[in-house]
Write a protein that holds these residues in place. Structure first.
Motif, PDB file in Angstrom:
ATOM      1  N   CYS A  91       0.812  -1.219   0.000  1.00  0.00           N
ATOM      2  CA  CYS A  91       0.000   0.000   0.000  1.00  0.00           C
ATOM      3  C   CYS A  91       0.841   1.264   0.000  1.00  0.00           C
ATOM      4  O   CYS A  91       0.310   2.359  -0.162  1.00  0.00           O
ATOM      5  N   HIS A  92       2.142   1.129   0.231  1.00  0.00           N
ATOM      6  CA  HIS A  92       3.017   2.305   0.294  1.00  0.00           C
ATOM      7  C   HIS A  92       4.182   2.080  -0.667  1.00  0.00           C
ATOM      8  O   HIS A  92       5.130   1.370  -0.324  1.00  0.00           O
ATOM      9  N   GLN A  93       4.088   2.639  -1.885  1.00  0.00           N
ATOM     10  CA  GLN A  93       5.094   2.353  -2.911  1.00  0.00           C
ATOM     11  C   GLN A  93       5.983   3.551  -3.210  1.00  0.00           C
ATOM     12  O   GLN A  93       5.512   4.674  -3.356  1.00  0.00           O
ATOM     13  N   GLN A  94       7.269   3.240  -3.325  1.00  0.00           N
ATOM     14  CA  GLN A  94       8.254   4.317  -3.416  1.00  0.00           C
ATOM     15  C   GLN A  94       8.029   5.256  -4.599  1.00  0.00           C
ATOM     16  O   GLN A  94       8.184   6.464  -4.459  1.00  0.00           O
ATOM     17  N   HIS A  95       7.647   4.708  -5.759  1.00  0.00           N
ATOM     18  CA  HIS A  95       7.585   5.572  -6.948  1.00  0.00           C
ATOM     19  C   HIS A  95       6.489   6.625  -6.854  1.00  0.00           C
ATOM     20  O   HIS A  95       6.429   7.542  -7.657  1.00  0.00           O
ATOM     21  N   VAL A  96       5.613   6.488  -5.847  1.00  0.00           N
ATOM     22  CA  VAL A  96       4.622   7.539  -5.613  1.00  0.00           C
ATOM     23  C   VAL A  96       4.758   8.071  -4.180  1.00  0.00           C
ATOM     24  O   VAL A  96       3.774   8.326  -3.495  1.00  0.00           O
ATOM     25  N   ALA A  97       6.001   8.245  -3.736  1.00  0.00           N
ATOM     26  CA  ALA A  97       6.287   8.779  -2.399  1.00  0.00           C
ATOM     27  C   ALA A  97       5.635   7.938  -1.304  1.00  0.00           C
ATOM     28  O   ALA A  97       5.161   8.453  -0.299  1.00  0.00           O
ATOM     29  N   PHE A  98       5.597   6.643  -1.521  1.00  0.00           N
ATOM     30  CA  PHE A  98       5.071   5.688  -0.539  1.00  0.00           C
ATOM     31  C   PHE A  98       3.588   5.893  -0.242  1.00  0.00           C
ATOM     32  O   PHE A  98       3.118   5.642   0.863  1.00  0.00           O
ATOM     33  N   ALA A  99       2.853   6.372  -1.247  1.00  0.00           N
ATOM     34  CA  ALA A  99       1.391   6.337  -1.176  1.00  0.00           C
ATOM     35  C   ALA A  99       0.953   5.079  -1.933  1.00  0.00           C
ATOM     36  O   ALA A  99       1.789   4.264  -2.325  1.00  0.00           O
ATOM     37  N   ASP A 100      -0.377   4.928  -2.125  1.00  0.00           N
ATOM     38  CA  ASP A 100      -0.898   3.744  -2.810  1.00  0.00           C
ATOM     39  C   ASP A 100      -1.320   4.139  -4.219  1.00  0.00           C
ATOM     40  O   ASP A 100      -2.288   4.873  -4.385  1.00  0.00           O
ATOM     41  N   PRO A 101      -0.591   3.679  -5.240  1.00  0.00           N
ATOM     42  CA  PRO A 101      -0.864   4.144  -6.596  1.00  0.00           C
ATOM     43  C   PRO A 101      -2.102   3.514  -7.213  1.00  0.00           C
ATOM     44  O   PRO A 101      -2.671   4.038  -8.159  1.00  0.00           O
ATOM     45  N   LEU A 102      -2.531   2.364  -6.685  1.00  0.00           N
ATOM     46  CA  LEU A 102      -3.552   1.593  -7.386  1.00  0.00           C
ATOM     47  C   LEU A 102      -4.951   1.796  -6.839  1.00  0.00           C
ATOM     48  O   LEU A 102      -5.923   1.735  -7.567  1.00  0.00           O
ATOM     49  N   HIS A 103      -5.024   2.028  -5.543  1.00  0.00           N
ATOM     50  CA  HIS A 103      -6.336   1.951  -4.924  1.00  0.00           C
ATOM     51  C   HIS A 103      -6.777   3.276  -4.336  1.00  0.00           C
ATOM     52  O   HIS A 103      -5.994   3.971  -3.709  1.00  0.00           O
ATOM     53  N   VAL A 104      -8.043   3.568  -4.552  1.00  0.00           N
ATOM     54  CA  VAL A 104      -8.626   4.732  -3.907  1.00  0.00           C
ATOM     55  C   VAL A 104      -8.663   4.456  -2.414  1.00  0.00           C
ATOM     56  O   VAL A 104      -8.208   5.230  -1.591  1.00  0.00           O
ATOM     57  N   LEU A 105      -9.206   3.285  -2.072  1.00  0.00           N
ATOM     58  CA  LEU A 105      -9.217   2.834  -0.689  1.00  0.00           C
ATOM     59  C   LEU A 105      -8.329   1.604  -0.638  1.00  0.00           C
ATOM     60  O   LEU A 105      -8.397   0.750  -1.519  1.00  0.00           O
ATOM     61  N   SER A 106      -7.476   1.527   0.360  1.00  0.00           N
ATOM     62  CA  SER A 106      -6.473   0.469   0.364  1.00  0.00           C
ATOM     63  C   SER A 106      -7.085  -0.918   0.516  1.00  0.00           C
ATOM     64  O   SER A 106      -8.126  -1.098   1.122  1.00  0.00           O
ATOM     65  N   ILE A 107      -6.377  -1.907  -0.059  1.00  0.00           N
ATOM     66  CA  ILE A 107      -6.842  -3.294  -0.020  1.00  0.00           C
ATOM     67  C   ILE A 107      -5.883  -4.115   0.836  1.00  0.00           C
ATOM     68  O   ILE A 107      -4.686  -4.123   0.603  1.00  0.00           O
ATOM     69  N   GLY A 108      -6.421  -4.814   1.812  1.00  0.00           N
ATOM     70  CA  GLY A 108      -5.580  -5.632   2.685  1.00  0.00           C
ATOM     71  C   GLY A 108      -5.724  -7.109   2.405  1.00  0.00           C
ATOM     72  O   GLY A 108      -6.001  -7.506   1.264  1.00  0.00           O
ATOM     73  N   VAL A 109      -5.557  -7.939   3.456  1.00  0.00           N
ATOM     74  CA  VAL A 109      -5.668  -9.383   3.278  1.00  0.00           C
ATOM     75  C   VAL A 109      -7.085  -9.741   2.836  1.00  0.00           C
ATOM     76  O   VAL A 109      -8.047  -9.034   3.119  1.00  0.00           O
ATOM     77  N   ASP A 110      -7.229 -10.881   2.149  1.00  0.00           N
ATOM     78  CA  ASP A 110      -8.521 -11.338   1.616  1.00  0.00           C
ATOM     79  C   ASP A 110      -9.200 -10.268   0.768  1.00  0.00           C
ATOM     80  O   ASP A 110     -10.439 -10.196   0.701  1.00  0.00           O
TER      81      ASP A 110
END
Lengths: 358, 267
Positions: free
Chosen positions: A87-106
């Motif tokens: 959920c925290h990716q370096q290429h976007v300053a450790f924000a989540d590039p893919l999800h509006v709302l973060s996705i966890g397990v399951d």
């Protein structure tokens, strides 16, 4: 006899010269080390004092590297599918590039848009509602949250204690093989406090390091100071306060800060986020409702919704909105783009570590 | 006759004087003082997981208890001469914090070590973990968050946790949940509550004497009945069965502070 004396003397003198040169070299190399030690916490000139308790958790190379491994390792989640870096990716300053709302397990969906991780050592309150007041306690939230790792702190400590690889890493970092939750949290903090973003074009401009801003960017900076900097203040671009920036009317107000203060007048208020690297951290706002900076500027310009807790700085002549022209909005966006820090998102210290096969 | 009286008085006071000084001479070494925390419900001893609703609150509502734990911290003992023994507190929680857990008999006794010899008149402690400790970052020992007394969403420790059930509770499974916490006070947020309670219990003249050979034990009673019925009111399980946020616990936190009493002292 004199010859012997003379040779003694020259020997003595050469030794002295060697000693002096050697000492000078030593001092020089020490100095060089001081400026180039990549694991030293250095406050950028244009930043305020740090808030982190370094005295209880001094940064070392091994501690930092351990934190980095843990950050990238899905061992922290219940089913070992999700890591901090999901959920925290370096290429976007450790924000989540893919999800509006973060996705966890399951594939469980959270209720908040992930915040970037940058300049954490300077922050007093963490998460959108500011519920956590020390960086060390942040991972506990991610670990135990059913929509993130859905794991218990104790189970993670057990899993790490069962790994001879990790036991060695903990020994290197803290001088003891036994893994404890405190060491896990300290290692993660050591990694995160060094994540400083302070080398954007704006920083180099403001610190007179030879960078110039275009006339449009300068116009944007001026407009930003007039319209935005009373909330997004200092070079961290936040006043650290919890405010309502007019996203919803009273009927739809999110609990926001009131979840922590249990005070109705804090409903709809959220942490004023830093705007560093903001061009990379879309979508925007606590629920990720805006996809582009253009939409954000339109919101501030003429989309402000009134409610019992909306901030009065967002009104012009008693009517909602900052009423910025199309050009003014574009100028501000051009300025916001100067806050992108290429060196931060490419810094090798923060990238995924090479992990040995276990 | 008078003279004999005076002589006896002088002799006697000299004797007392000698005894006193002798006393001081023999006990220059530090000793240990134990605080025992005994959890009760009114006149009954507390038992966990009873098969029936074995206890009753002041309103006559039956209940049972499945979990009872609380933190004691920053313990101080006041000596007769007005000086204090302060139990040392480590920045990482490894000393100075005690988790009293009803399920773990060993945890009921706190051993204060290295206490200077003397006669002590009162004990002071906090229930919970306050702001000064929280600013130190990750904690360990009794404060390890894996123990399960850490609020992750509103970072802080649960100071006092009681869980159980009552037939009159309207919560799922007739549950009773009382988690007292909340220490945050901030400028500009007058509404944040600080439920940290510091309490002082005097020994009422029955002073424990510490010296190298004696480990006096102070028997402290925590009465759960008073937790539900105290200075801040009478809590009904029918209307108030679940409390687990700082503001909702203000009244039980006040009751909690009044639920502790010194019962007796073993010298």
């Amino acid at each position: 006899m004199t010859c012997l004396l003379a040779s003694h003397l020259t020997f003595y003198l050469t030794m002295r010269v060697i000693l002096v040169v050697w000492l000078a070299l030593l001092i020089l190399s020490c100095k060089e080390q001081e400026v180039s030690n990549p694991y030293q916490f250095v406050i950028p000139d244009n930043f305020p004092e740090s808030k982190y308790s370094f005295q209880n958790n001094p940064i070392t190379k091994d501690g930092f590297e351990l934190g980095r491994m843990l950050f990238y390792d899905p061992i922290l989640s219940r089913d070992e599918t999700v890591s901090c870096s999901s959920c925290h990716q370096q290429h976007v300053a450790f924000a989540d590039p893919l999800h509006v709302l973060s996705i966890g397990v399951d594939e469980r969906v959270g209720t908040r848009n992930a915040l970037p991780i940058q300049n954490m050592a300077f922050q007093q309150f963490f998460f959108w509602d500011g519920g956590v007041n020390h960086l060390d306690f942040v991972p506990i939230n991610a670990i135990t949250n059913p929509v993130e790792f859905d794991e218990s702190v104790g189970d993670i400590v057990d899993k790490l204690n069962a790994s001879s690889f990790y036991k060695n890493q903990f020994n290197k970092a803290f001088g003891e093989k036994e893994v404890t939750s405190q060491k896990v949290l300290h290692a993660l903090s050591q990694f995160m406090v060094l994540m400083i973003s302070a080398n954007s074009r704006y920083d180099k401009y403001i610190r007179n390091e030879g960078e110039l801003l275009s006339t449009q960017e300068q116009r944007g900076l001026l407009l930003f100071k007039q319209n935005c900097a009373n909330c997004h203040s200092t070079d961290l671009f936040t006043n650290g306060d919890f405010l309502n920036n007019g996203l919803d009317t009273d009927e739809n107000l999110d609990e926001g800060r009131a979840r922590i203060t249990e005070f109705n007048e804090d409903k709809g208020k959220f942490k004023v986020p830093s705007l560093r690297n903001v061009a990379l951290t879309d979508p925007y706002m606590h629920d990720g409702r805006f996809n582009t900076l253009k939409e954000v500027l339109q919101h501030y310009s003429n989309g402000i919704k009134t409610s019992s807790t909306v901030d009065n700085r967002l009104f012009t002549n008693n009517s909602p909105g900052l009423s910025l022209t199309e050009d003014e909005q574009n100028d501000i966006i051009a300025f916001l783009q100067t806050l992108t820090d290429e060196s931060f998102i490419k810094d090798k210290r923060f990238s995924a570590p090479l992990m040995p096969k276990q | 006759m008078k003279n004999i009286f005076i002589a006896i008085t002088i002799l006697f006071s000299a004797f007392v004087f000698i005894q006193c000084t002798e006393d001081e001479v023999t006990s220059t070494e530090n000793g240990t003082l134990k605080l025992e925390f005994d959890n009760v419900v009114g006149t009954s001893n507390l038992q966990l997981n009873t098969s029936n609703f074995a206890f009753e609150n002041a309103l006559g509502e039956d209940f049972k208890v499945t979990w009872l734990s609380y933190y004691i911290s920053e313990v101080r003992l006041k000596k007769e001469d007005g000086t204090y023994f302060v139990d040392p507190v480590a920045f990482d929680g490894s000393t100075g914090f005690y988790l009293i857990d009803e399920a773990d008999a060993e945890s009921h006794v706190i051993e204060l070590k290295d206490v200077p010899p003397g006669s002590y008149t009162e004990v002071t402690f906090k229930i919970g973990v306050d702001a000064s400790q929280m600013t130190q970052g990750a904690q360990t020992g009794p404060l390890d968050p894996s123990i399960g007394l850490f609020w992750s969403w509103n970072s802080g420790y649960i100071f006092f946790a009681m869980e159980g059930a009552s037939p009159v509770s309207t919560a799922e499974g007739n549950a009773l949940v009382y988690h007292v916490g909340g220490y945050k006070t901030l400028d500009g947020s007058p509404n944040l509550v600080n439920n940290i309670k510091e309490i002082t219990l005097t020994f009422n003249g029955d002073n424990p004497i510490v010296d190298a050979d004696e480990d006096p034990q102070v028997h402290i009673i925590m009465d759960l009945k008073k937790f539900f019925n105290g200075p801040a009111g009478n809590i009904s399980f029918a209307s108030n069965s679940v409390r687990h946020s700082p503001a909702s616990c203000v009244d039980v936190a006040q009751n909690m502070a009044a639920a502790f009493n010194v019962d007796h002292i073993h010298q």
